[in-house]
Write a protein that holds these residues in place. Sequence first.
Motif, PDB file in Angstrom:
ATOM      1  N   ASP A  51       0.839  -1.212   0.000  1.00 28.93           N
ATOM      2  CA  ASP A  51       0.000   0.000   0.000  1.00 28.93           C
ATOM      3  C   ASP A  51       0.870   1.256   0.000  1.00 28.93           C
ATOM      4  OD1 ASP A  51      -2.302  -1.432  -0.005  1.00 28.93           O
ATOM      5  OD2 ASP A  51      -2.727  -1.204   2.149  1.00 28.93           O
ATOM      6  N   LEU A  52       1.939   1.217   0.793  1.00 26.61           N
ATOM      7  CA  LEU A  52       2.810   2.393   0.854  1.00 26.61           C
ATOM      8  C   LEU A  52       3.537   2.593  -0.480  1.00 26.61           C
ATOM      9  CD1 LEU A  52       4.080   4.738   2.321  1.00 26.61           C
ATOM     10  CD2 LEU A  52       5.668   3.165   3.428  1.00 26.61           C
ATOM     11  N   ARG A 111       5.703 -13.554  -3.885  1.00 27.00           N
ATOM     12  CA  ARG A 111       5.792 -13.537  -5.352  1.00 27.00           C
ATOM     13  C   ARG A 111       4.885 -12.439  -5.933  1.00 27.00           C
ATOM     14  NH1 ARG A 111       4.655 -15.794 -10.373  1.00 27.00           N
ATOM     15  NH2 ARG A 111       6.541 -16.585 -11.404  1.00 27.00           N
ATOM     16  N   ARG A 112       3.659 -12.353  -5.403  1.00 27.99           N
ATOM     17  CA  ARG A 112       2.749 -11.279  -5.839  1.00 27.99           C
ATOM     18  C   ARG A 112       3.395  -9.919  -5.600  1.00 27.99           C
ATOM     19  NH1 ARG A 112      -1.409 -14.249  -3.513  1.00 27.99           N
ATOM     20  NH2 ARG A 112      -1.265 -13.039  -1.595  1.00 27.99           N
ATOM     21  N   PHE A 113       4.045  -9.763  -4.460  1.00 21.62           N
ATOM     22  CA  PHE A 113       4.689  -8.494  -4.096  1.00 21.62           C
ATOM     23  C   PHE A 113       5.796  -8.145  -5.100  1.00 21.62           C
ATOM     24  CE2 PHE A 113       7.954  -6.162  -1.685  1.00 21.62           C
ATOM     25  CZ  PHE A 113       7.201  -5.130  -1.164  1.00 21.62           C
ATOM     26  N   PHE A 114       6.622  -9.134  -5.443  1.00 19.96           N
ATOM     27  CA  PHE A 114       7.709  -8.893  -6.405  1.00 19.96           C
ATOM     28  C   PHE A 114       7.146  -8.525  -7.779  1.00 19.96           C
ATOM     29  CE2 PHE A 114      12.048  -9.726  -4.952  1.00 19.96           C
ATOM     30  CZ  PHE A 114      11.839 -10.230  -3.683  1.00 19.96           C
ATOM     31  N   LEU A 115       6.088  -9.205  -8.192  1.00 24.59           N
ATOM     32  CA  LEU A 115       5.555  -8.921  -9.530  1.00 24.59           C
ATOM     33  C   LEU A 115       4.922  -7.528  -9.572  1.00 24.59           C
ATOM     34  CD1 LEU A 115       3.985 -12.331 -10.679  1.00 24.59           C
ATOM     35  CD2 LEU A 115       6.322 -11.491 -10.906  1.00 24.59           C
ATOM     36  N   ARG A 116       4.225  -7.172  -8.497  1.00 22.55           N
ATOM     37  CA  ARG A 116       3.529  -5.877  -8.486  1.00 22.55           C
ATOM     38  C   ARG A 116       4.523  -4.713  -8.386  1.00 22.55           C
ATOM     39  NH1 ARG A 116      -1.461  -3.768  -7.781  1.00 22.55           N
ATOM     40  NH2 ARG A 116      -1.566  -1.739  -6.740  1.00 22.55           N
ATOM     41  N   HIS A 117       5.592  -4.914  -7.620  1.00 20.40           N
ATOM     42  CA  HIS A 117       6.512  -3.796  -7.350  1.00 20.40           C
ATOM     43  C   HIS A 117       7.902  -4.043  -7.929  1.00 20.40           C
ATOM     44  CE1 HIS A 117       3.444  -2.031  -4.831  1.00 20.40           C
ATOM     45  NE2 HIS A 117       3.317  -3.181  -4.207  1.00 20.40           N
ATOM     46  N   VAL A 142      11.563  -9.574 -14.137  1.00 21.42           N
ATOM     47  CA  VAL A 142      11.526  -9.114 -12.741  1.00 21.42           C
ATOM     48  C   VAL A 142      12.901  -9.310 -12.086  1.00 21.42           C
ATOM     49  CG1 VAL A 142      10.462  -9.500 -10.470  1.00 21.42           C
ATOM     50  CG2 VAL A 142       9.061  -9.590 -12.551  1.00 21.42           C
ATOM     51  N   LEU A 143      13.483 -10.466 -12.333  1.00 20.32           N
ATOM     52  CA  LEU A 143      14.806 -10.754 -11.759  1.00 20.32           C
ATOM     53  C   LEU A 143      15.824  -9.695 -12.155  1.00 20.32           C
ATOM     54  CD1 LEU A 143      15.685 -14.538 -12.194  1.00 20.32           C
ATOM     55  CD2 LEU A 143      15.575 -13.229 -10.056  1.00 20.32           C
TER      56      LEU A 143
END
Length: 368
Positions: free
Chosen positions: A256-257, A283-289, A344-345
Motif C-alpha cells: 500500500d505504501l 511472489r505477488r509483491f515482487f511482480l507488483r513492485h 523481474v529478476l
Amino acid sequence: MPSTVSAEGPPADPPELLLRDFEPRPQLVVSTTHPDKPRFPVIDAHNHLGETFGGGWIHQPVAELLDILDRAGVRLLVDLDGGWGESILEEHLDHFKAASPDRFLHFGGGDWGQWPEQGSGFADWAAGRVREQARRGAQGLKIWKGLGLQVRDHKDQLVAVDDQRLDPIWAAATEIGLPVLIHVADPVAFFDPLDACNERWEELRAHPDWHFPSPPFPPFLSIVEAFKRLVLRHPGTTFIGAHVGCYAENLNWVSDLLDQAPNLYVDIAARMAELGRQPYSARRFFLRHADHILFGTDLPAAVSCYRVHYRFLETADEYFAYDPVGAATQGRWQIYGLSLPDDVLEKVYHLNAEAVLLGRSRSGSAAL
Ligand SMILES: [Zn+2]
C-alpha cells in the motif's frame, strides 16, 4: 491393544527433548536446484564493510573480497558503513573504492549523539555534514534504526522518525541527489514479550540487545507509521526502505505504501527468511513492485550466502534452509523459492539499483 506391546509390557516413553536439541530432517523428496551464478549481474545494495557488521573487510585485502564477489556474480557492492565523521568515510573510500572504483559505492551516515551539543541547530549542522560527505564521495545517506527507538534531542525527548525538525537533512539529500536508505524498527517479534509465543525467541535470547519491548520502547506500529508519514511528506526525496520497508511480515502494508509513494524503494536485505515463508504473498509483491525492489543481503560476503539468495529468487525449490549452514537463526522455519520471471529478476538484481544509485535508465541494461 497396540501391536507394539511386548510380553515385557509397553515400551517406555522416549526421554524429554529440549527444543534446542530438536533438529528434524525433512524427508521430502522434491526437485532441488542450486544455481552457482545469478541469471543476471547482481548489485548487493545493502551491505556493510566496516568493523561491526559485514565481516570486517575494512581490515582485509580487497582482492579477497573481489574474488568472492566475482565467484558469486556480484558486480557492485553498496557499503553502508561510511559512518558520520569524514574520517571513516575516507578510510572506506581509500580502502575499497580507490582499489576498485567500479565495484564499490559508499553511503555516509548520521551522528545523533551530536544533538545535545548542537541544540536546536542540530538538523542544519547535520545537513551540512551530508553535503560535506557527498563532496568527498558518499553516494547515499544511511539512517540507522536508532531514529525512532533511541535518538533523543537536546531536551532529552525521544525523536520521532517523521519529526519535522529533521527536514533540512532530507532536503540536503534531495538537493544533492543522494538516496536515503532508512532502517526503522526491526522484526515485529523483537517488540513482543520474550515468552513462549515469541517466534524469534532463540535469536532474542542470543542477542538480548535486539529486544525492544514496548514499553519502554515505542510500539512497532507507531514507528513504521511515522516512517510512512515521512516518505509521503517528502515526495521529492528518494527513500530506500531497508529490510522490505521495515515490515516484511506485512507485505500488504508495504505494498500500500509503495502504491502511494513512487519515491520509495525497498531492499530485501536480511529478509529472505521472512519472504520465503510466505511465497505466494512474496511472489505477488515482487511482480507488483518489480520496479521498486532492490537486491541486498546485509550479510558478510560469502559465495554460499549469495547462492542461497539466487536459489530463493530464481527456483521453485520447496522447503529449504535459508541459512547456507542450515542454522535457523531467524526463526524455526524453512523457505520456498519464488521462481521469478527474468524481467523481474533483472530489475531486482541490478536495473533498479542502477536507476536509484547511479541515475541510469532502467532500460539501459547494457551498463553492467
Ligand atoms: Zn544493514
